[in-house]
Write a protein that holds these residues in place. Sequence first.
Motif, PDB file in Angstrom:
ATOM      1  N   GLU A 410       0.824  -1.210   0.000  1.00  0.00           N
ATOM      2  CA  GLU A 410       0.000   0.000   0.000  1.00  0.00           C
ATOM      3  C   GLU A 410       0.856   1.257   0.000  1.00  0.00           C
ATOM      4  O   GLU A 410       0.449   2.301  -0.530  1.00  0.00           O
ATOM      5  N   THR A 411       2.053   1.155   0.559  1.00  0.00           N
ATOM      6  CA  THR A 411       2.933   2.318   0.600  1.00  0.00           C
ATOM      7  C   THR A 411       3.368   2.747  -0.794  1.00  0.00           C
ATOM      8  O   THR A 411       3.657   3.926  -1.025  1.00  0.00           O
ATOM      9  N   MET A 412       3.388   1.809  -1.741  1.00  0.00           N
ATOM     10  CA  MET A 412       3.872   2.122  -3.085  1.00  0.00           C
ATOM     11  C   MET A 412       2.990   3.130  -3.816  1.00  0.00           C
ATOM     12  O   MET A 412       3.400   3.697  -4.831  1.00  0.00           O
ATOM     13  N   PHE A 413       1.780   3.374  -3.322  1.00  0.00           N
ATOM     14  CA  PHE A 413       0.893   4.334  -3.976  1.00  0.00           C
ATOM     15  C   PHE A 413       1.141   5.762  -3.505  1.00  0.00           C
ATOM     16  O   PHE A 413       0.500   6.680  -4.005  1.00  0.00           O
ATOM     17  N   ARG A 414       2.030   5.954  -2.552  1.00  0.00           N
ATOM     18  CA  ARG A 414       2.346   7.301  -2.113  1.00  0.00           C
ATOM     19  C   ARG A 414       3.288   7.968  -3.111  1.00  0.00           C
ATOM     20  O   ARG A 414       4.130   7.300  -3.718  1.00  0.00           O
ATOM     21  N   LEU A 432       5.902   8.089  -9.105  1.00  0.00           N
ATOM     22  CA  LEU A 432       4.643   8.802  -9.308  1.00  0.00           C
ATOM     23  C   LEU A 432       3.653   8.031 -10.192  1.00  0.00           C
ATOM     24  O   LEU A 432       2.485   8.387 -10.248  1.00  0.00           O
ATOM     25  N   GLY A 433       4.123   6.999 -10.890  1.00  0.00           N
ATOM     26  CA  GLY A 433       3.248   6.288 -11.826  1.00  0.00           C
ATOM     27  C   GLY A 433       2.063   5.627 -11.160  1.00  0.00           C
ATOM     28  O   GLY A 433       0.922   5.768 -11.609  1.00  0.00           O
ATOM     29  N   LEU A 434       2.318   4.905 -10.071  1.00  0.00           N
ATOM     30  CA  LEU A 434       1.214   4.231  -9.368  1.00  0.00           C
ATOM     31  C   LEU A 434       0.277   5.242  -8.717  1.00  0.00           C
ATOM     32  O   LEU A 434      -0.943   5.036  -8.677  1.00  0.00           O
ATOM     33  N   THR A 435       0.840   6.338  -8.205  1.00  0.00           N
ATOM     34  CA  THR A 435       0.006   7.363  -7.578  1.00  0.00           C
ATOM     35  C   THR A 435      -0.970   7.956  -8.596  1.00  0.00           C
ATOM     36  O   THR A 435      -2.174   8.083  -8.333  1.00  0.00           O
ATOM     37  N   ILE A 436      -0.445   8.294  -9.770  1.00  0.00           N
ATOM     38  CA  ILE A 436      -1.307   8.865 -10.808  1.00  0.00           C
ATOM     39  C   ILE A 436      -2.334   7.846 -11.276  1.00  0.00           C
ATOM     40  O   ILE A 436      -3.515   8.167 -11.477  1.00  0.00           O
ATOM     41  N   ALA A 437      -1.918   6.583 -11.444  1.00  0.00           N
ATOM     42  CA  ALA A 437      -2.844   5.542 -11.908  1.00  0.00           C
ATOM     43  C   ALA A 437      -3.998   5.357 -10.933  1.00  0.00           C
ATOM     44  O   ALA A 437      -5.170   5.286 -11.346  1.00  0.00           O
ATOM     45  N   ARG A 438      -3.687   5.277  -9.646  1.00  0.00           N
ATOM     46  CA  ARG A 438      -4.770   5.088  -8.675  1.00  0.00           C
ATOM     47  C   ARG A 438      -5.678   6.315  -8.606  1.00  0.00           C
ATOM     48  O   ARG A 438      -6.906   6.180  -8.522  1.00  0.00           O
ATOM     49  N   ASN A 439      -5.114   7.505  -8.636  1.00  0.00           N
ATOM     50  CA  ASN A 439      -5.943   8.713  -8.582  1.00  0.00           C
ATOM     51  C   ASN A 439      -6.897   8.793  -9.772  1.00  0.00           C
ATOM     52  O   ASN A 439      -8.051   9.180  -9.627  1.00  0.00           O
ATOM     53  N   ILE A 440      -6.394   8.435 -10.956  1.00  0.00           N
ATOM     54  CA  ILE A 440      -7.270   8.449 -12.138  1.00  0.00           C
ATOM     55  C   ILE A 440      -8.374   7.416 -11.978  1.00  0.00           C
ATOM     56  O   ILE A 440      -9.548   7.692 -12.264  1.00  0.00           O
ATOM     57  N   ALA A 441      -8.038   6.194 -11.555  1.00  0.00           N
ATOM     58  CA  ALA A 441      -9.050   5.144 -11.401  1.00  0.00           C
ATOM     59  C   ALA A 441     -10.112   5.555 -10.388  1.00  0.00           C
ATOM     60  O   ALA A 441     -11.316   5.381 -10.618  1.00  0.00           O
TER      61      ALA A 441
END
Length: 476
Positions: A410-414, A432-441
């Motif tokens: 879960e920390t990887m989304f920060r 930043l890739g995972l953060t942007i992906a989760r925010n868009i979803a």
Amino acid sequence: MKWLLPRSLPAWVLLIVIAGLLAIQVSTLSIVSRERTTSNNMLDLLRLNDRALSLTKLMYAEKPEDRTRIAAGLSVPPHVLTTTDSSAITSSIPVDDEMAELEDIIVGRLSKYGVEEARVRREKAKADAGQHTFQPEPDMGNVERELVDLSSDFTTTDTFIVSIEFKDGQWLNFTLKATPLSPLLNIDSLPLYGSVAGLVVLLSIWALRRLTAPYRALERAVRRIGDDLKSPPLPEHGSSEYTSAARAVNTMQARLREYVEDRELLAAALAHDLRTPLTRIRLRLELLRKSPLRAALMQNLADIEAISSSVLDFATYEARGEAPERIDFWSLVDSIADANPNVTFDGARKHARGLICMGETIALRRCITNLVENAVKYGGKARLSLSHDESRVLLAIDDDGPGIPEAQLETMFRPFTRIEGSRNRQTGGFGLGLTIARNIARRFGGEVTLRNRPGGGLRAELAMPMASGAQARAAE
């Protein structure tokens, strides 16, 4: 025992209503039962007093032998009537104050008929009295059946014994059955009580749902704000309490949005302004054609430009707004997979066609691309598979990389979070890739999750809600 208690406010209110209803019902039934017992007792004393008066008026002027003959003719069990030379009640001392007062009342009313003494006793019903009950016939009418049942009830009640002495020394003895108490709850009345209680509970549930509906909407809105700060504000109408809470939430959302937008604009401005001096530095480095520092400085400059570009993308990814539209999810995933030779799309293409979701095409493409690029960077290759359930489209992206420790998934989304070693700046991005992906979803009602595969590697799963009307077609 705490797990037995409800955890929500509506459940607590409903529990209190039901408990109050039961308490009121039990209290009411207890009060009614006590009042009925007292009323029946007074009615029995009145009947006993009137019967003593009527029998005395009938027999006081008769001769002793005539009284015996009349008593034999009027005696009908269980109301027995006899005349004797001694009282049927041996003791002249009353058993309680109520019987003593009744004896005085009888003597006072009957003294003009030559009555000199009266004795009254109450005998409890015998335990085997219920063995002599009447059984109603199947073809009896309602009135006859009620009379038979009432007659049967009289055989199980207490018996009043009264002895009255005439002035000639003869005693008149008679018995009188106490009025039976019908049960407050029986087979006929129980459905009525149950129906009323059920109706009250249903009305309470309906009222509670109506009362708490705005608060459930408030809860959903707050959760939606956590996923998307640009979600529509809450309607500010309804009860005063809800209106105040909705206004406070809307104010909080507006201030949070301003706060985040200020930080986004600040980060975007900084990243943008860095491009000018970075360009100048690059031009000046070009002049150092044979300098040993040129290659190292050019690599550092490339890192700075990549960081600046990532920060700018992260700060402005929501600013490029598009109108939400219906998107063919399979076609979008297929186009992304075809553009990368290290990606295989092994989903069941035949049944995956026609999976429609709502969103912005560019943003959703960016979300999937980030997840695919992460899998390729850290696992060498990516395998995509597409499926669906009743309401969601599910995209699984598998790689054969080293995976991520469970405690850090879960920390990887920060933002700017990376795992040292295999996932560093030389082999990956800037976190930043995972953060942007989760925010868009999440902006479109979806979710991105990570989990380690049992055979090794990592699986990133993107779940997106299907558009209205697409569920039925997907099921077909």
